[in-house]
Design an enzyme around this catalytic site. Structure first.
Site, PDB file in Angstrom:
ATOM      1  N   CYS A  95      -2.254   8.395   3.920  1.00 12.76           N
ATOM      2  CA  CYS A  95      -2.254   7.884   2.549  1.00 12.76           C
ATOM      3  C   CYS A  95      -3.598   8.106   1.878  1.00 12.76           C
ATOM      4  O   CYS A  95      -3.697   8.042   0.652  1.00 12.76           O
ATOM      5  CB  CYS A  95      -1.890   6.405   2.542  1.00 12.76           C
ATOM      6  N   GLU A 124       0.885  -1.164   0.000  1.00  8.56           N
ATOM      7  CA  GLU A 124       0.000   0.000   0.000  1.00  8.56           C
ATOM      8  C   GLU A 124       0.915   1.203   0.000  1.00  8.56           C
ATOM      9  O   GLU A 124       1.623   1.460   0.965  1.00  8.56           O
ATOM     10  CB  GLU A 124      -0.915  -0.015   1.220  1.00  8.56           C
TER      11      GLU A 124
END
Length: 700
Positions: A306, A267
Site C-alpha cells: 500500500c 487503510e
C-alpha cells in the site's frame, strides 16, 4: 500405479480458545503456491459461529485481560516477541512465506517487521504509560473560582472487541501491528486474514498460542472467505480494516457503522508519489538515492504494498534521464521463484491477482501510458503468478488513469512537472495518500514541497544525501510513527507508538471535585486532601512521617511535605551568579534589572530557587528514595527579590511501580510559594523509589 493426490487440509480457525475446522463435506476454496501453482491449502468458514467468537472476546477475553495492567500486558507482549524472534520459528515462517511469492527480503519485512512492532509497543507502553488501566490525557482544567470543581480527560479501554480485517500482502506484520496495541490497551482481538495468505497468519497465531503468554480469549482467528462481522458488532466494538477502497466504502455504509456506532478505521488504496526536486541533478547523491528508492519500491513484495511508489514526479527536463536510470536498475532485478538462488523479485500472490494487475497495465497502455521498460505479455512460463516490472511514461501530466488507478503490482508511472507548484498539485491529484517522498538537498525546496503536500499525505519522507543510508525508506511504516492517510488512503491512523494503544480506548471528559478525581484516577490533583508532614505553619504535621522515608509499600498518593520559609539574601544571589557564571543582568545589575518590565529589580535565579527547594524537602539520610531523575513542566511564576523568602510543598502525585524491578517511579507535585503565599514556581520532581526498605541484599 499412481499414488493418490492428497487433498490439502482446510486451514483451521481458532475460536473460543479451540481450534476449529468445518465438519462434514463442505465446499472449500483452494489456495495455490504463488510461484509453483500447486494447491497448498484450502479455506472455509462454513458453520463457524461468529456470534460465539464475538461473545467469547467480550466476556472471557476482556475479563482475563482486565486482570492485568497496561505495564503487565506490555511485558507479555515483550515475552511474545522474544518467543517469535527465535531463529527456528522465524525460519518456519520464512519457508511458508515463500509460498506467498515473497523473497527472503520480503519475508523479513513481514515477519521481522511484525516482531519489531511487538518490541516497540512493549517498550513504549512501559515507558510512557502508567502501570494501571486508566490514562490521563492532559492537565487539569479548573472550572470553579475556588478550585472545588475541576475537569480532566481520561482514557479507558473500550468494552468490546477489536476485529481486524487484513490484506494479503503482510499477513504477519499487518496482524501484529493491530494486535499489539489493542492487547496492551486490554482489548481482545479477532483476526480475519486475507484468504490468499491466511495460512501464514494461522502459523503465526499458532506460535503465539504455543508460547503460553496470551490469556484466554485474547486472540481468535477466522480463516476463510468473507465474514460479515459487522452484523455481530455494536458501539462497544472496533473494526480496523486494511484493503481496497471499494471494500472500505461498503464497510462504512453498513448499518451497524452508520447507526450502531461501531468504530471503523480503514487503510485503503493509495497512489503514493515520489518527487525529485530540480536541484537533484543527474549524478548527484539525491538523484542516485531517488532512483534506488523507486526501483526498490516497485519490486519489493512484487509491488504489492500500500506504500509503494505509484507516481514518479520529476522535472520535465529530467524525465528521460530518470526513466533510463530506473530502467537500468530494474534490469538488474531477477524475477522468479523466491526459493531459487539469485531471485530478487518473487511472484504476485495469486494468478487472479496477476490477471487483475495485467489488465490494469493494459488499460494504462491504452490510456496514454508509454511503456518504457517491461513487457505487457509477461509470458514467463510455468504456473506461477510472475510479472515483470513495468515503467510507464505519461506525456499528459494530468491523465486521469495515472492519478486514479492503483495497479497494486510492480508498476509505476513517470511524469514531468514544470514548477514546484505543479509538482504539489500533481501529488495532490492522488486524492489522499499514505506516503510521499521528497528528494532534495535544498532546504527551501523541501519546505515548499512538504508544506504543499503534507495535508494530502499521512507521511512524508525527505530523502537526501544525509539520510539515504540510514532512512528506513519510502515504503516502511515505523511503529513509533503514525501510519495512515486522508481521503482515498482511508482517513485512518495506525501505529504511532502510544497513539496506537489509544485507538482502542475511549477518551472521556471527567469532572468533579479534586478529591473525587484523585480517587478515580489514582493521581493526586491540586486541591485534593493531603497527609502532610513538616512545618505546622503551612499545613504540615510533625507526627506525619516524611514521605521520603516511605517505600512504595507505605507511600500513598497525597502523602506530602511542607517546609518552613527560607530567606533570600543579596549575597545568595551574587554568590550563585559567581559560582555558576550566570551573570544575566536581572541578577547582577540593579538599574538594568529595574528597567526590565518583568522584574522589580535584581531577582534570584530560578535555578537557585529550585536548588534551594530540594534542600528544603530532601531527607538526607539513606532511605527508599534512590535517585532523582529529572524535572517536568517547570514554570517560574513570580520573581523573588532579596528580602523575600520561599517555602516548598511536595506531594506524591503519581506512583508507578515497575513490574520487573524492586523500585518504581514517583512523581511529586512541587510548588514554591513566597512569604505572601504567592506561587513562585511549579514543577514535577521525578524520583525512583524502592518498593521496600531496606533493599534486598542483592540490591544494596
Amino acid at each position: 500405479m499412481t499414488a493418490p493426490q492428497l487433498v490439502p487440509a482446510v486451514v483451521p480457525s481458532y475460536v473460543a480458545d479451540r481450534w476449529w475446522q468445518p465438519s462434514g463435506a463442505v465446499t472449500a476454496e483452494d489456495i495455490h503456491d504463488a510461484a509453483t501453482g500447486d494447491v497448498i491449502a484450502r479455506v472455509s468458514t462454513t458453520g463457524l459461529d461468529v456470534a460465539a467468537a464475538v461473545d467469547h472476546a467480550r466476556s472471557v477475553g476482556r475479563r482475563r485481560l482486565g486482570r492485568t495492567t497496561l505495564h503487565e500486558r506490555a511485558l507479555l507482549i515483550k515475552e511474545l516477541a522474544l518467543y517469535l524472534d527465535d531463529p527456528g520459528r522465524k525460519q518456519q515462517l520464512y519457508d511458508l512465506s515463500a509460498a506467498t511469492g515473497a523473497t527472503r527480503a520480503d519475508s523479513m519485512i513481514d515477519v521481522d517487521g511484525g516482531i519489531g512492532v511487538l518490541f516497540t509497543m512493549s517498550s513504549r507502553g512501559r515507558r510512557e504509560l502508567p502501570n494501571s488501566n486508566l490514562i490521563i490525557d492532559g492537565g487539569i482544567e479548573v472550572i470553579s473560582p475556588d478550585g472545588s470543581f475541576v475537569g480532566t480527560h481520561v482514557y479507558t479501554r473500550i468494552p468490546g472487541v477489536l476485529v481486524q480485517i487484513n490484506a494479503f500482502n503482510f499477513p504477519i506484520w499487518g496482524m501484529l501491528e493491530k494486535f499489539a496495541p489493542a492487547f496492551i490497551a486490554g482489548v481482545p482481538s479477532i483476526v480475519k486474514p486475507a484468504v490468499q495468505t491466511g495460512y501464514l497468519a494461522e502459523a503465526a497465531v499458532r506460535m503465539m498460542l504455543e508460547s503460553g503468554v496470551l490469556p484466554d480469549g485474547a486472540i481468535q482467528l477466522v480463516s476463510g472467505g468473507a465474514v460479515d462481522f459487522l452484523e455481530y458488532l455494536d458501539h462497544r466494538d472496533a473494526v480496523q480494516f486494511t484493503g481496497s477502497s471499494a471494500v472500505a466504502h461498503r464497510l462504512r455504509g453498513h448499518r451497524h457503522v452508520v447507526e450502531g456506532g461501531v468504530r471503523l478505521t480503514c487503510e485503503a488504496d493509495s497512489l503514493n508519489a515520489a518527487i525529485l526536486a530540480p536541484d537533484a541533478e543527474v549524478g548527484s547523491p539525491e538523484f542516485t538515492a531517488f532512483v534506488r528508492s523507486v526501483a526498490v519500491e516497485m519490486t519489493a513484495k512484487a509491488g504489492q504494498k500500500c506504500t509503494a511508489v505509484r507516481r514518479i514526479l520529476v522535472p520535465t527536463s529530467m524525465v528521460d534521464a530518470v526513466a533510463e536510470a530506473i530502467g537500468a536498475a530494474l534490469e538488474r532485478r531477477v524475477v522468479g521463484d523466491p526459493r531459487s538462488t539469485g531471485t530478487t523479485m518473487g511472484a504476485l500472490v495469486s494468478t487472479d491477482q496477476l490477471q487483475a494487475t495485467a489488465e490494469r497495465a493494459r488499460r494504462m497502455a491504452a490510456s496514454g501510458g508509454e511503456l518504457v521498460w517491461g513487457d505487457l505479455s509477461d509470458d514467463l512460463g510455468g504456473s506461477g503468478a510472475f510479472m515483470t516490472p513495468k515503467l510507464f511514461r505519461w506525456a499528459d501530466a494530468g491523465n486521469a488513469v495515472l492519478h486514479s488507478m492503483e495497479a497494486f503490482g510492480p508498476i509505476s508511472g513517470i511524469v514531468g512537472y514544470r514548477t514546484l507548484d505543479e509538482a504539489v498539485a500533481l501529488a495532490a491529484r492522488g486524492g489522499g495518500s499514505l506516503v510521499a517522498t521528497v528528494c532534495t538537498n535544498d532546504p527551501d525546496t523541501a519546505r515548499r514541497l512538504v508544506l504543499g503536500i503534507a495535508a494530502h499525505h499521512g507521511r512524508v519522507l525527505i530523502l537526501n544525501r544525509e539520510d539515504e543510508r540510514t532512512s528506513t525508506g519510502h515504503g516502511s511504516p515505523m511503529p513509533m510513527l503514525t501510519h495512515g492517510g486522508p481521503g482515498r488512503a482511508g482517513g485512518g491512523e495506525e501505529l504511532g507508538g502510544v497513539r496506537a494503544i489509544l485507538h482502542t480506548m475511549q477518551r472521556t471528559a471527567l469532572q468533579g471535585s479534586p478529591d473525587m478525581l484523585t480517587a478515580v484516577t489514582g493521581v493526586w490533583h491540586p486541591g485534593a486532601r493531603r497527609r502532610c508532614a513538616g512545618d505546622p505553619t503551612y499545613g504540615g504535621s510533625p507526627d506525619e512521617v516524611h514521605p521520603f522515608r516511605k517505600s512504595l509499600v507505605d507511600l500513598r498518593v497525597g502523602d506530602a511535605y511542607a517546609s518552613s520559609l527560607r530567606p533570600v539574601r543579596p549575597e545568595d544571589i551574587a554568590g550563585f551568579a559567581d559560582q555558576t557564571g550566570d551573570t544575566f543582568y536581572a541578577h547582577t545589575h540593579p538599574q538594568a534589572a529595574a528597567a526590565n518590565p518583568f522584574f522589580p529589580g535584581i531577582v534570584a535565579h530560578g535555578y537557585l530557587l529550585v536548588s534551594w527547594a530540594a534542600g528544603l524537602f530532601v531527607d538526607p539520610a539513606p532511605g527508599p528514595v534512590l535517585a532523582n531523575y529529572g524535572l517536568d513542566h517547570l514554570r517560574f511564576r513570580t520573581p523573588v527579590s532579596a528580602g523575600d523568602a520561599i517555602r516548598v510543598t511536595l506531594t506524591a502525585k503519581r506512583i508507578t511501580p515497575r513490574v520487573t524491578d524492586d523500585y518504581g517511579e514517583v512523581v511529586w507535585d512541587t510548588v514554591l510559594h513566597n512569604q505572601h503565599g504567592e506561587i513562585v514556581a511549579t514543577y514535577d520532581v521525578l524520583t525512583l523509589v524502592a518498593k521496600t526498605w531496606p533493599l534486598p541484599p542483592t540490591q544494596e
